[in-house]
Design a protein around this motif. Structure first.
Motif, PDB file in Angstrom:
ATOM      1  N   MET A   1      13.186  98.980  54.776  1.00  0.00           N
ATOM      2  CA  MET A   1      12.825  97.654  53.382  1.00  0.00           C
ATOM      3  C   MET A   1      12.188  98.105  52.381  1.00  0.00           C
ATOM      4  O   MET A   1      10.834  98.271  52.321  1.00  0.00           O
ATOM      5  CB  MET A   1      11.966  96.431  54.182  1.00  0.00           C
ATOM      6  CG  MET A   1      11.869  95.898  53.005  1.00  0.00           C
ATOM      7  SD  MET A   1      11.245  93.604  54.639  1.00  0.00           S
ATOM      8  CE  MET A   1      10.742  92.404  52.896  1.00  0.00           C
ATOM      9  N   LYS A   2      12.420  97.567  50.908  1.00  0.00           N
ATOM     10  CA  LYS A   2      12.386  97.926  50.094  1.00  0.00           C
ATOM     11  C   LYS A   2      10.966  97.160  49.220  1.00  0.00           C
ATOM     12  O   LYS A   2      11.004  95.985  49.261  1.00  0.00           O
ATOM     13  CB  LYS A   2      13.032  98.794  48.774  1.00  0.00           C
ATOM     14  CG  LYS A   2      13.186  99.611  49.191  1.00  0.00           C
ATOM     15  CD  LYS A   2      14.547 100.477  47.707  1.00  0.00           C
ATOM     16  CE  LYS A   2      15.583 101.332  48.175  1.00  0.00           C
ATOM     17  NZ  LYS A   2      16.347 102.121  47.436  1.00  0.00           N
ATOM     18  N   LEU A   3       9.271  97.698  49.176  1.00  0.00           N
ATOM     19  CA  LEU A   3       8.952  96.909  48.077  1.00  0.00           C
ATOM     20  C   LEU A   3       9.346  96.193  46.870  1.00  0.00           C
ATOM     21  O   LEU A   3       9.539  97.269  46.094  1.00  0.00           O
ATOM     22  CB  LEU A   3       7.134  96.976  47.978  1.00  0.00           C
ATOM     23  CG  LEU A   3       7.063  97.897  49.678  1.00  0.00           C
ATOM     24  CD1 LEU A   3       5.473  98.047  49.965  1.00  0.00           C
ATOM     25  CD2 LEU A   3       6.693  95.969  50.478  1.00  0.00           C
ATOM     26  N   SER A   4       8.206  95.156  46.598  1.00  0.00           N
ATOM     27  CA  SER A   4       9.348  94.518  45.514  1.00  0.00           C
ATOM     28  C   SER A   4       7.992  95.533  44.618  1.00  0.00           C
ATOM     29  O   SER A   4       7.266  96.220  44.572  1.00  0.00           O
ATOM     30  CB  SER A   4       8.607  93.141  44.875  1.00  0.00           C
ATOM     31  OG  SER A   4       7.442  92.747  45.598  1.00  0.00           O
ATOM     32  N   LYS A   5       8.034  95.358  43.101  1.00  0.00           N
ATOM     33  CA  LYS A   5       7.229  96.673  42.288  1.00  0.00           C
ATOM     34  C   LYS A   5       5.889  95.627  42.149  1.00  0.00           C
ATOM     35  O   LYS A   5       5.261  96.546  41.696  1.00  0.00           O
ATOM     36  CB  LYS A   5       8.283  96.569  40.706  1.00  0.00           C
ATOM     37  CG  LYS A   5       9.120  97.163  40.633  1.00  0.00           C
ATOM     38  CD  LYS A   5       9.755  97.292  39.174  1.00  0.00           C
ATOM     39  CE  LYS A   5      10.949  98.208  39.454  1.00  0.00           C
ATOM     40  NZ  LYS A   5      11.555  97.408  37.672  1.00  0.00           N
ATOM     41  N   THR A   6       5.845  94.337  42.332  1.00  0.00           N
ATOM     42  CA  THR A   6       4.511  94.000  41.886  1.00  0.00           C
ATOM     43  C   THR A   6       3.477  94.301  43.837  1.00  0.00           C
ATOM     44  O   THR A   6       2.694  94.898  42.564  1.00  0.00           O
ATOM     45  CB  THR A   6       4.600  92.489  41.695  1.00  0.00           C
ATOM     46  OG1 THR A   6       6.064  92.269  40.858  1.00  0.00           O
ATOM     47  CG2 THR A   6       3.610  91.747  41.652  1.00  0.00           C
ATOM     48  N   VAL A   7       4.118  94.302  44.157  1.00  0.00           N
ATOM     49  CA  VAL A   7       3.755  94.836  45.757  1.00  0.00           C
ATOM     50  C   VAL A   7       2.730  96.108  45.707  1.00  0.00           C
ATOM     51  O   VAL A   7       1.868  96.526  45.827  1.00  0.00           O
ATOM     52  CB  VAL A   7       3.721  94.035  46.832  1.00  0.00           C
ATOM     53  CG1 VAL A   7       3.377  95.015  47.978  1.00  0.00           C
ATOM     54  CG2 VAL A   7       3.991  92.298  47.159  1.00  0.00           C
ATOM     55  N   SER A   8       4.203  97.239  44.922  1.00  0.00           N
ATOM     56  CA  SER A   8       3.870  98.554  45.436  1.00  0.00           C
ATOM     57  C   SER A   8       2.767  98.054  43.647  1.00  0.00           C
ATOM     58  O   SER A   8       1.517  99.369  44.203  1.00  0.00           O
ATOM     59  CB  SER A   8       4.721  99.111  44.659  1.00  0.00           C
ATOM     60  OG  SER A   8       5.725  99.076  45.679  1.00  0.00           O
ATOM     61  N   ALA A   9       2.447  98.422  42.785  1.00  0.00           N
ATOM     62  CA  ALA A   9       1.680  98.605  41.716  1.00  0.00           C
ATOM     63  C   ALA A   9       0.138  97.343  42.557  1.00  0.00           C
ATOM     64  O   ALA A   9      -0.941  98.083  42.255  1.00  0.00           O
ATOM     65  CB  ALA A   9       1.995  97.629  40.363  1.00  0.00           C
ATOM     66  N   ARG A  10      -0.177  96.604  43.153  1.00  0.00           N
ATOM     67  CA  ARG A  10      -1.274  96.283  43.914  1.00  0.00           C
ATOM     68  C   ARG A  10      -1.544  96.757  44.458  1.00  0.00           C
ATOM     69  O   ARG A  10      -2.801  97.493  44.807  1.00  0.00           O
ATOM     70  CB  ARG A  10      -1.339  94.568  44.366  1.00  0.00           C
ATOM     71  CG  ARG A  10      -1.929  93.951  44.622  1.00  0.00           C
ATOM     72  CD  ARG A  10      -2.050  92.902  45.015  1.00  0.00           C
ATOM     73  NE  ARG A  10      -1.603  91.697  43.732  1.00  0.00           N
ATOM     74  CZ  ARG A  10      -2.356  90.897  43.036  1.00  0.00           C
ATOM     75  NH1 ARG A  10      -3.397  91.191  43.508  1.00  0.00           N
ATOM     76  NH2 ARG A  10      -1.836  89.882  41.879  1.00  0.00           N
ATOM     77  N   LEU A  11      -1.071  97.475  45.863  1.00  0.00           N
ATOM     78  CA  LEU A  11      -1.713  98.333  46.392  1.00  0.00           C
ATOM     79  C   LEU A  11      -2.146  99.492  45.820  1.00  0.00           C
ATOM     80  O   LEU A  11      -3.580  99.831  46.783  1.00  0.00           O
ATOM     81  CB  LEU A  11      -0.542  98.425  47.439  1.00  0.00           C
ATOM     82  CG  LEU A  11       0.131  97.718  48.257  1.00  0.00           C
ATOM     83  CD1 LEU A  11       1.759  98.553  49.765  1.00  0.00           C
ATOM     84  CD2 LEU A  11      -1.103  97.798  49.359  1.00  0.00           C
TER      85      LEU A  11
END
Length: 303
Positions: A1-11
């Motif tokens: 399951m791939k994370l959205s770009k927004t979530v990846s940036a926050r992490l």
């Protein structure tokens, strides 16, 4: 399951923030001093050592207290010594003392001896019983007069010292020593043609009537001829007379210091000249000429 770009940036942002906090905590400034850092090994070690340290020895506390008490006492002692030294300077300062000497009835005594105790220095009162003498502020005056009890008065820094002498004799009149003349006149010395010795007023041993003071009183009472003028005028009182007793016990220079008149002064001079020779006074074991003062009492009631 791939994370959205927004979530990846926050992490990634949170990870970088955590890394920065760890670096800041490790290499950054120390925690606030108002917070007890129990987690620091150095502080914890110090606390453990303090808990293991034994209590202060009671004997050490006593010693510290003794040292403090000794230091304080030494300070007080030094301060007291300084005050005493200053007081001694004040007490030893020469001051001029004046006053008046009275008989027990309040009449001034002329010719009374005023002597500084322990020093060959003295003076005599004038016709009004007044005197002036320079003495240390802590000195003691010895006051005497024939036929009266002597007094010893401490100066105590006072510039006026008066005294009242009671009638009687305490046997101390001949113990005072000193050489002086009337304070109102310059020192009187005999001329070389007459005698090279000076005239003393206060000596180590006073001249003495043969038989002592009681014999003198008996002689005066037996030989007194109450003046008729004084008897008619009901006059009583004391005549104060001064005369010089020579080294052979003879008399000269008979003078009335204070009289009452009505023939009593002349009778006093006659009695003095009728006296037998006295035992001369001595100074340093040698006979000297002494100027002697004597009261002659005229009492009409006892006649």
């Amino acid at each position: 399951m791939k994370l959205s770009k927004t979530v990846s940036a926050r992490l990634r942002f949170c990870q970088r923030r955590m890394d920065n906090r760890l670096i800041a905590y490790t290499f950054g400034p120390k925690p606030s001093a108002f917070v007890t850092p129990f987690f620091q090994s150095s502080t914890l070690k110090q606390r453990i050592l303090m808990l293991q340290k034994s209590e202060t020895n009671r004997w050490a506390i006593v010693k510290y207290g003794f040292v403090a008490l000794f230091t304080f006492s030494l300070f007080l002692f030094v301060a007291a010594c300084e005050d005493r030294a200053k007081q001694d300077v004040v007490n030893n300062k020469e001051i001029t003392v004046s006053g008046q000497i009275f008989a027990s009835d309040g009449i001034p005594i002329p010719g009374a001896n005023i002597v500084l105790n322990g020093v060959q220095r003295g003076t005599t009162t004038d016709a009004k019983g007044r005197y002036t003498i320079t003495v240390p502020a802590n000195g003691t005056l010895l006051i005497s007069f024939a036929g009266h009890k002597s007094q010893e008065i401490a100066v105590g820094g006072k510039t006026v010292v008066n005294a009242r002498l009671a009638e009687g004799s305490d046997g101390t009149a001949g113990r005072f020593s000193g050489q002086t003349t009337d304070p109102n006149r310059p020192a009187e010395k005999l001329t070389a043609e007459q005698d090279k010795e000076g005239i003393f007023t206060v000596v180590e041993k006073n001249p003495e009537f043969p038989g002592g003071m009681q014999a003198l009183s008996d002689f005066i009472a037996k030989n007194m001829q109450y003046p008729e003028a004084a008897r008619r005028a009901h006059v009583s009182g004391k005549v104060f007379v001064r005369f010089v007793i020579n080294t052979d016990g003879s008399f000269q220079d008979v003078q009335i210091l204070k009289g009452i008149g009505f023939g009593a002064d002349e009778e006093t001079i006659r009695i003095i000249k009728a006296m037998p020779r006295w035992k001369p006074g001595t100074q340093d074991g040698k006979p000297v000429r002494v100027r002697y003062n004597l009261p002659i009492k005229f009492d009409l009631e006892n006649q």
